[in-house]
Design a protein around this motif. Structure first.
Motif, PDB file in Angstrom:
ATOM      1  N   PHE A  46       1.626 -16.562 -10.286  1.00 38.79           N
ATOM      2  CA  PHE A  46       1.118 -16.125  -8.987  1.00 38.79           C
ATOM      3  C   PHE A  46       0.500 -17.270  -8.175  1.00 38.79           C
ATOM      4  O   PHE A  46      -0.274 -17.010  -7.265  1.00 38.79           O
ATOM      5  CB  PHE A  46       0.056 -15.030  -9.222  1.00 38.79           C
ATOM      6  N   GLU A  47       0.870 -18.522  -8.516  1.00 36.74           N
ATOM      7  CA  GLU A  47       0.184 -19.671  -7.920  1.00 36.74           C
ATOM      8  C   GLU A  47       0.193 -19.635  -6.395  1.00 36.74           C
ATOM      9  O   GLU A  47      -0.843 -19.805  -5.754  1.00 36.74           O
ATOM     10  CB  GLU A  47       0.807 -21.001  -8.373  1.00 36.74           C
ATOM     11  N   LEU A  48       1.387 -19.433  -5.815  1.00 39.63           N
ATOM     12  CA  LEU A  48       1.479 -19.553  -4.355  1.00 39.63           C
ATOM     13  C   LEU A  48       0.697 -18.424  -3.677  1.00 39.63           C
ATOM     14  O   LEU A  48      -0.044 -18.652  -2.715  1.00 39.63           O
ATOM     15  CB  LEU A  48       2.945 -19.539  -3.902  1.00 39.63           C
ATOM     16  N   ALA A  49       0.854 -17.209  -4.190  1.00 39.13           N
ATOM     17  CA  ALA A  49       0.124 -16.071  -3.602  1.00 39.13           C
ATOM     18  C   ALA A  49      -1.382 -16.275  -3.775  1.00 39.13           C
ATOM     19  O   ALA A  49      -2.168 -15.984  -2.856  1.00 39.13           O
ATOM     20  CB  ALA A  49       0.575 -14.770  -4.258  1.00 39.13           C
ATOM     21  N   ASN A  50      -1.783 -16.813  -4.927  1.00 42.27           N
ATOM     22  CA  ASN A  50      -3.215 -17.058  -5.140  1.00 42.27           C
ATOM     23  C   ASN A  50      -3.739 -18.157  -4.218  1.00 42.27           C
ATOM     24  O   ASN A  50      -4.863 -18.087  -3.737  1.00 42.27           O
ATOM     25  CB  ASN A  50      -3.496 -17.414  -6.604  1.00 42.27           C
ATOM     26  N   GLN A  51      -2.902 -19.171  -3.967  1.00 43.52           N
ATOM     27  CA  GLN A  51      -3.294 -20.207  -2.990  1.00 43.52           C
ATOM     28  C   GLN A  51      -3.517 -19.574  -1.616  1.00 43.52           C
ATOM     29  O   GLN A  51      -4.442 -19.929  -0.904  1.00 43.52           O
ATOM     30  CB  GLN A  51      -2.160 -21.225  -2.818  1.00 43.52           C
ATOM     31  N   GLN A  52      -2.651 -18.643  -1.262  1.00 38.49           N
ATOM     32  CA  GLN A  52      -2.787 -17.999   0.051  1.00 38.49           C
ATOM     33  C   GLN A  52      -4.039 -17.121   0.104  1.00 38.49           C
ATOM     34  O   GLN A  52      -4.756 -17.117   1.099  1.00 38.49           O
ATOM     35  CB  GLN A  52      -1.523 -17.197   0.366  1.00 38.49           C
ATOM     36  N   LEU A  53      -4.320 -16.412  -0.998  1.00 38.14           N
ATOM     37  CA  LEU A  53      -5.541 -15.599  -1.034  1.00 38.14           C
ATOM     38  C   LEU A  53      -6.781 -16.496  -0.926  1.00 38.14           C
ATOM     39  O   LEU A  53      -7.737 -16.166  -0.218  1.00 38.14           O
ATOM     40  CB  LEU A  53      -5.586 -14.786  -2.333  1.00 38.14           C
ATOM     41  N   ALA A  54      -6.750 -17.646  -1.619  1.00 33.79           N
ATOM     42  CA  ALA A  54      -7.889 -18.571  -1.563  1.00 33.79           C
ATOM     43  C   ALA A  54      -8.053 -19.130  -0.149  1.00 33.79           C
ATOM     44  O   ALA A  54      -9.181 -19.287   0.349  1.00 33.79           O
ATOM     45  CB  ALA A  54      -7.681 -19.707  -2.566  1.00 33.79           C
ATOM     46  N   PHE A  55      -6.928 -19.411   0.509  1.00 29.69           N
ATOM     47  CA  PHE A  55      -6.995 -19.915   1.888  1.00 29.69           C
ATOM     48  C   PHE A  55      -7.654 -18.882   2.806  1.00 29.69           C
ATOM     49  O   PHE A  55      -8.508 -19.200   3.633  1.00 29.69           O
ATOM     50  CB  PHE A  55      -5.587 -20.257   2.389  1.00 29.69           C
ATOM     51  N   LEU A  56      -7.227 -17.625   2.653  1.00 29.54           N
ATOM     52  CA  LEU A  56      -7.790 -16.561   3.500  1.00 29.54           C
ATOM     53  C   LEU A  56      -9.290 -16.447   3.279  1.00 29.54           C
ATOM     54  O   LEU A  56     -10.073 -16.347   4.233  1.00 29.54           O
ATOM     55  CB  LEU A  56      -7.116 -15.215   3.171  1.00 29.54           C
ATOM     56  N   GLN A  57      -9.678 -16.502   2.008  1.00 28.36           N
ATOM     57  CA  GLN A  57     -11.101 -16.349   1.693  1.00 28.36           C
ATOM     58  C   GLN A  57     -11.914 -17.533   2.224  1.00 28.36           C
ATOM     59  O   GLN A  57     -12.967 -17.343   2.838  1.00 28.36           O
ATOM     60  CB  GLN A  57     -11.260 -16.226   0.181  1.00 28.36           C
ATOM     61  N   ALA A  58     -11.402 -18.746   2.015  1.00 27.02           N
ATOM     62  CA  ALA A  58     -12.129 -19.943   2.458  1.00 27.02           C
ATOM     63  C   ALA A  58     -12.287 -19.981   3.973  1.00 27.02           C
ATOM     64  O   ALA A  58     -13.241 -20.557   4.494  1.00 27.02           O
ATOM     65  CB  ALA A  58     -11.397 -21.196   1.969  1.00 27.02           C
ATOM     66  N   ASN A  59     -11.348 -19.357   4.667  1.00 25.11           N
ATOM     67  CA  ASN A  59     -11.384 -19.387   6.135  1.00 25.11           C
ATOM     68  C   ASN A  59     -11.883 -18.071   6.733  1.00 25.11           C
ATOM     69  O   ASN A  59     -11.775 -17.861   7.936  1.00 25.11           O
ATOM     70  CB  ASN A  59      -9.997 -19.736   6.671  1.00 25.11           C
ATOM     71  N   HIS A  60     -12.399 -17.218   5.893  1.00 26.01           N
ATOM     72  CA  HIS A  60     -12.995 -15.945   6.351  1.00 26.01           C
ATOM     73  C   HIS A  60     -12.035 -15.135   7.213  1.00 26.01           C
ATOM     74  O   HIS A  60     -12.382 -14.656   8.291  1.00 26.01           O
ATOM     75  CB  HIS A  60     -14.302 -16.221   7.115  1.00 26.01           C
ATOM     76  N   LEU A  61     -10.803 -15.022   6.719  1.00 27.29           N
ATOM     77  CA  LEU A  61      -9.772 -14.309   7.478  1.00 27.29           C
ATOM     78  C   LEU A  61      -9.477 -12.963   6.834  1.00 27.29           C
ATOM     79  O   LEU A  61      -9.408 -12.853   5.609  1.00 27.29           O
ATOM     80  CB  LEU A  61      -8.486 -15.146   7.516  1.00 27.29           C
TER      81      LEU A  61
END
Ligand SMILES: [Fe+2]
Length: 292
Positions: A46-61
């Motif tokens: 799930f690396e890519l999807a988890n990277q995207q979830l982390a991006f959303l969280q880090a950017n408060h989206l």
């Protein structure tokens, strides 16, 4: 208003996936998310999807939509995985039902008549979704598959497999329901957009010496696409496309991808031993399978 676009790339399948962001409303959508599936071991990751979830969280989206452009046959969609981790709605063409029907017998999986059991939003040509003030226009762009849509957002269009980088050309048109003439007309529609429109691709398979690139423009594609440009007639395109398709093998992840992606990007249900299985339908070439 200008959307912000973050591109992600899955090198195992050569797939581009995007987060489209409206900073004014702190909302985002994801286009063509990817699960990684190792065919030899049966291991999902799930690396890519988890990277995207982390991006959303880090950017408060807030993730509002998870959009697929079509029934992918070369990778597994992470739409259900992402939905499970957010409040987002899954989005796909209503044409997915026809593709599911076509492959239902092949996998001995039932046709789900009510597609809203599998997907939250079923779109068709001309539909408009919103991300705050930003509009996402749905364009039907069939040809590679019958359910293909593109998402047109300001001066960006996310075309799935309708087009590739100009030096690669276009996607195959030999799956059931695909049609080269239909793809020609879909691409003509994209090529009629303003030349500065950015085309974001679902795949890149760069030739030796070129870096991966996931974005071109309408002007570059119109001028330089090796399969379809202003100097190539419809007849010539169809001839070239079909000739190329006759040389192509079956994609490695065809069966896993279809039996997941056509049923809501959900994994097959657990069997009575508590495990999930991906099926490979068996054909006996030139012989009778009876008795073996
Ligand atoms: Fe595809």
């Amino acid at each position: 208003m200008a959307v912000q676009i973050e591109a992600f790339y899955d090198s195992a399948t050569g797939t581009g996936s995007y987060i489209v962001i409206n900073r004014a409303s702190n909302q985002a959508l994801i286009i063509d998310p990817v699960l990684h599936f190792d065919l030899n071991s049966g291991q999902l990751s799930f690396e890519l999807a988890n990277q995207q979830l982390a991006f959303l969280q880090a950017n408060h989206l807030q993730l509002k939509y998870i959009c697929d452009t079509h029934a992918h046959a070369d990778h597994l969609s992470a739409a259900a995985y992402l939905k499970n981790h957010t409040d987002a709605l899954t989005v796909i063409s209503q044409g997915i039902g026809e593709v599911q029907q076509r492959f239902s017998a092949r996998f001995n999986k039932p046709v789900v008549e009510d597609l809203t059991q599998l997907y939250d939003v079923l779109v068709a040509d001309g539909d408009i979704l919103t991300l705050g003030e930003i509009e996402i226009h749905v364009l039907a762009t069939p040809g590679h598959t019958s359910d293909s849509v593109s998402y047109y957002i300001e001066d960006n269009i996310f075309v799935g497999d309708t087009l590739f980088m100009p030096d690669i050309g276009t996607a195959r048109c030999d799956f059931p329901g695909a049609d080269a003439a239909t793809l020609y007309h879909s691409i003509a529609r994209i090529h009629a957009l303003p030349g500065t429109t950015k085309i974001w691709l679902c795949h890149d398979y760069p030739p030796p010496g070129r870096e991966v690139s996931l974005q071109t423009t309408v002007a570059q594609s119109r001028e330089h696409n090796i399969h379809i440009n202003h100097q190539i007639s419809k007849h010539e395109f169809i001839h070239r496309r079909q000739a190329k398709d006759r040389t192509l093998g079956v994609p490695a992840l065809l069966y896993p991808a279809l039996q997941v992606n056509l049923w809501g990007a959900l994994l097959p249900a657990k069997e009575d031993n508590g495990r999930r299985f991906i099926k490979i339908p068996v054909d006996c070439k030139g012989a009778d399978c009876a008795g073996i």
